[in-house]
Scaffold this motif. Structure first.
Motif, PDB file in Angstrom:
ATOM      1  N   PHE A 299     -25.299  41.531 112.218  1.00  0.00           N
ATOM      2  CA  PHE A 299     -24.824  41.753 110.853  1.00  0.00           C
ATOM      3  C   PHE A 299     -25.615  40.923 109.841  1.00  0.00           C
ATOM      4  CE2 PHE A 299     -20.303  43.037 112.369  1.00  0.00           C
ATOM      5  CZ  PHE A 299     -20.801  44.286 112.702  1.00  0.00           C
ATOM      6  N   VAL A 300     -25.934  39.675 110.207  1.00  0.00           N
ATOM      7  CA  VAL A 300     -26.736  38.832 109.315  1.00  0.00           C
ATOM      8  C   VAL A 300     -28.116  39.445 109.118  1.00  0.00           C
ATOM      9  CG1 VAL A 300     -27.850  36.580 109.039  1.00  0.00           C
ATOM     10  CG2 VAL A 300     -25.504  36.705 109.890  1.00  0.00           C
ATOM     11  N   TYR A 301     -28.740  39.836 110.222  1.00  0.00           N
ATOM     12  CA  TYR A 301     -30.094  40.400 110.166  1.00  0.00           C
ATOM     13  C   TYR A 301     -30.096  41.707 109.374  1.00  0.00           C
ATOM     14  CZ  TYR A 301     -34.827  41.241 111.917  1.00  0.00           C
ATOM     15  OH  TYR A 301     -36.175  41.439 112.015  1.00  0.00           O
ATOM     16  N   PHE A 302     -29.043  42.514 109.526  1.00  0.00           N
ATOM     17  CA  PHE A 302     -28.922  43.786 108.820  1.00  0.00           C
ATOM     18  C   PHE A 302     -28.972  43.574 107.311  1.00  0.00           C
ATOM     19  CE2 PHE A 302     -26.250  46.966 106.722  1.00  0.00           C
ATOM     20  CZ  PHE A 302     -26.769  48.161 107.210  1.00  0.00           C
ATOM     21  N   GLY A 303     -28.188  42.622 106.810  1.00  0.00           N
ATOM     22  CA  GLY A 303     -28.156  42.366 105.376  1.00  0.00           C
ATOM     23  C   GLY A 303     -29.476  41.852 104.839  1.00  0.00           C
ATOM     24  N   LEU A 304     -30.117  40.959 105.605  1.00  0.00           N
ATOM     25  CA  LEU A 304     -31.405  40.422 105.171  1.00  0.00           C
ATOM     26  C   LEU A 304     -32.487  41.489 105.153  1.00  0.00           C
ATOM     27  CD1 LEU A 304     -31.469  36.959 107.025  1.00  0.00           C
ATOM     28  CD2 LEU A 304     -31.007  37.397 104.610  1.00  0.00           C
ATOM     29  N   ILE A 305     -32.440  42.404 106.121  1.00  0.00           N
ATOM     30  CA  ILE A 305     -33.439  43.471 106.185  1.00  0.00           C
ATOM     31  C   ILE A 305     -33.345  44.380 104.965  1.00  0.00           C
ATOM     32  CG2 ILE A 305     -33.924  45.651 107.372  1.00  0.00           C
ATOM     33  CD1 ILE A 305     -35.364  43.385 108.647  1.00  0.00           C
ATOM     34  N   ILE A 306     -32.132  44.675 104.514  1.00  0.00           N
ATOM     35  CA  ILE A 306     -31.982  45.526 103.328  1.00  0.00           C
ATOM     36  C   ILE A 306     -32.659  44.887 102.117  1.00  0.00           C
ATOM     37  CG2 ILE A 306     -30.299  46.394 101.645  1.00  0.00           C
ATOM     38  CD1 ILE A 306     -28.438  47.046 103.923  1.00  0.00           C
ATOM     39  N   GLY A 307     -32.414  43.600 101.906  1.00  0.00           N
ATOM     40  CA  GLY A 307     -33.061  42.920 100.792  1.00  0.00           C
ATOM     41  C   GLY A 307     -34.564  42.807 100.967  1.00  0.00           C
ATOM     42  N   ALA A 308     -35.002  42.524 102.198  1.00  0.00           N
ATOM     43  CA  ALA A 308     -36.428  42.331 102.462  1.00  0.00           C
ATOM     44  C   ALA A 308     -37.210  43.627 102.287  1.00  0.00           C
ATOM     45  CB  ALA A 308     -36.621  41.782 103.878  1.00  0.00           C
ATOM     46  N   TYR A 309     -36.742  44.688 102.920  1.00  0.00           N
ATOM     47  CA  TYR A 309     -37.455  45.961 102.799  1.00  0.00           C
ATOM     48  C   TYR A 309     -37.296  46.554 101.399  1.00  0.00           C
ATOM     49  CZ  TYR A 309     -38.908  46.509 107.653  1.00  0.00           C
ATOM     50  OH  TYR A 309     -39.537  46.359 108.856  1.00  0.00           O
ATOM     51  N   ILE A 431     -31.789  48.927 111.306  1.00  0.00           N
ATOM     52  CA  ILE A 431     -31.144  50.094 110.703  1.00  0.00           C
ATOM     53  C   ILE A 431     -30.990  49.866 109.204  1.00  0.00           C
ATOM     54  CG2 ILE A 431     -29.018  51.460 110.645  1.00  0.00           C
ATOM     55  CD1 ILE A 431     -28.672  50.919 113.600  1.00  0.00           C
ATOM     56  N   GLY A 432     -30.936  48.594 108.811  1.00  0.00           N
ATOM     57  CA  GLY A 432     -30.866  48.277 107.388  1.00  0.00           C
ATOM     58  C   GLY A 432     -32.055  48.791 106.604  1.00  0.00           C
ATOM     59  N   GLY A 433     -33.161  49.045 107.315  1.00  0.00           N
ATOM     60  CA  GLY A 433     -34.319  49.608 106.638  1.00  0.00           C
ATOM     61  C   GLY A 433     -34.070  51.008 106.113  1.00  0.00           C
TER      62      GLY A 433
END
Length: 511
Positions: A299-309, A431-433
């Motif tokens: 869940f942490v990685y998911f949120g960071l990926i959305i902001g990063a990508y 998947i956040g991407g």
């Protein structure tokens, strides 16, 4: 990095040695984990037994392994994110893309990328790294090059799908290779440098995009076409070279001697345990999902990926709203990545020295949140403030990501738990991407309120979930140090203890 308690009864360890098929003296432990000091002392003994100079071997490993996989991942990331630079030069207009078709083309990449990570690692093991990884590099380099010749929306979708399919094994494959050579304490610095190197892809992407502008119209090709062709050709050339420079696993690597090979095998068995006799059944891979720590990491990685990508794919579009020319937009997109690389490297060394991850991760998350808030708060004509926000977003997101991955990785032990953590965190997180590619649409320019606000919210979500993860670790450590976890441990069967990994009362989580 995690440390082991040095002052409680579980630090007493019985060493039981056995001889493997090659005659190497491998250590095996009872059900109590060793302290970090005991591991280091035993590794020194193993170095003497196998007549190995540890410092020289470490330098040799670093030279043969780390630079090549860093370059490999930079190339993969470069070919993945160059769509933003290409769109500045008119990709969407030339291919007659309408509505959200450009966003869909970005999204298609993540479908195979999230699905085929485990099969790729299986092939990596079967074919060996120096065969499988270069084949993938040549493959996605060829696909990236072919993007320069697409004529319509369907062709762009096909190439993006194939790119995601062929890049799927790069991150898990490289991390798997690092774990196959280094102990946990040794791996953390290499992880930090490896993940930090992705920042260079953004800088190189802008630099190459700036350089190809002068080729616009040459041989009937536009600048964005030359961008894909050049980056794809560079990737294919490096892929061919990788056949000769990518290191294999220690069992078959040619650059180490037999006594060094035996030492590495013994050292890793000492540090990571021996799991050769474990039952490889599906239920053992499902058990770790009962642990909330495993779930929260994804869940942490998911949120960071959305902001990063969100930033990665649309930073050139945001910078172009500053009324810069196409060429100036490419140039100005370079500098946030350069600053981010420097910050990421500094934090990697500081976090290694302090043996802490969460405080620095939280700091960089707040830096990213500040950047997104500035983009929301300042008007489009306040160019300097909005450009400063780009620096903060890039530094915040791409410094927090490697810190989070390292933190979660070093707080898990055991064959099954490590396999599940890496697969879940990277697979689910990426998947956040998919939603990130739909956040910034042309109709929302120049402020892109919907996209920026969503990235801000999801980055804040990552902080809150990370904070919950921290308190769970804190509570678990208190129970372990006080002895409250002993009763549950003593009630476990031998098989359950063997699979418990970091649930062992002697394993102290790091912050």
């Amino acid at each position: 990095m995690h440390s082991f308690s040095d002052d409680r009864k579980h630090s007493e360890v019985e060493y039981v040695n056995y001889v493997d098929e090659s005659g190497s003296d491998l250590p095996k432990f009872s059900d109590k984990l060793p302290t970090s000091g005991e591991i280091e002392a035993r590794i020194e003994e193993l170095a003497e037994i196998h007549q190995v100079n540890r410092r020289k071997l470490q330098w040799k490993m670093d030279l043969m392994i780390i630079p090549s996989i860093c370059l490999l991942y930079v190339l993969a990331y470069l070919d993945r994110i160059n769509m933003g630079n290409a769109n500045v030069y008119g990709l969407a207009k030339d291919l007659n893309l309408h509505g959200n078709q450009y966003n869909v083309a970005l999204t298609v990449f993540f479908v195979p990328y999230c699905i085929f990570e485990v099969p790729s690692n299986i092939l990596l093991k079967r074919l060996s790294p120096h065969i499988w990884l270069p084949c993938c590099v040549i493959g996605f380099g060829a696909v990236a090059l072919s993007q320069g010749f697409v004529k319509n929306y369907g062709g762009l979708l096909a190439t993006r799908f194939l790119l995601g399919l062929l890049e799927t094994g790069m991150l898990p494959g490289c991390t798997y290779l690092i774990l196959s050579w280094y102990t946990r304490d040794e791996a953390q610095k290499r992880y930090s440098f490896f993940f930090g190197s992705t920042c260079l892809a953004g800088a190189f992407g802008g630099l190459i995009a700036y350089g190809v502008h002068q080729w616009d119209g040459a041989h009937g090709l536009r600048s964005w076409q030359w961008l894909f062709i050049l980056e794809g050709a560079i990737t294919m050339f490096c892929g061919i070279c990788f056949f000769f420079i990518i290191a294999d696993f220690p069992e078959t690597a040619r650059f180490i001697s037999d006594n060094e090979r035996a030492f590495i095998k013994a050292k890793l068995s000492l540090d990571q345990g021996d799991s050769r006799h474990e039952d490889s059944s599906l239920k053992n891979y499902l058990k770790p999902f009962k642990d909330p720590k495993i779930i929260l990491s994804g869940f942490v990685y998911f949120g960071l990926i959305i902001g990063a990508y969100g930033y990665t794919y649309f930073a050139p579009a945001i910078i172009k709203t500053f009324k810069y020319s196409d060429v100036k937009t490419q140039v100005y997109s370079i500098f946030p990545w350069i600053a981010t690389f420097g910050v990421s490297m500094i934090l990697s060394f500081v976090s290694d020295w302090t043996r802490m991850r969460f405080p620095f991760m939280a700091l960089m998350i707040f830096v990213g949140i500040t950047g997104f808030a500035m983009l929301l708060g300042f008007e489009p004509d306040q160019v300097n403030a909005r450009y400063a926000a780009c620096f903060l977003i890039c530094m915040g997101m791409y410094a927090a990501l490697p810190l989070s991955i390292t933190w979660f990785t070093l707080n898990v032990a055991g064959h099954y738990r490590k396999a599940v953590l890496s697969g879940w965190m990277i697979g689910f997180g990426n998947i956040g991407g998919i939603p990130s590619t739909f956040l910034f649409e042309t109709k929302d320019a120049p402020k892109y309120v919907r996209g920026v606000a969503t990235c801000l919210a999801m980055t804040g979500w990552s902080f809150l979930v990370g904070l919950l993860y921290f308190f769970i670790l804190y509570k678990a450590n208190r129970q372990k140090r006080s002895g409250k976890a002993d009763a549950k441990w003593d009630s476990m069967t031998d098989e359950q203890k063997k699979l418990a990994g970091d649930l062992n009362p002697s394993f102290i989580y790091s912050y």
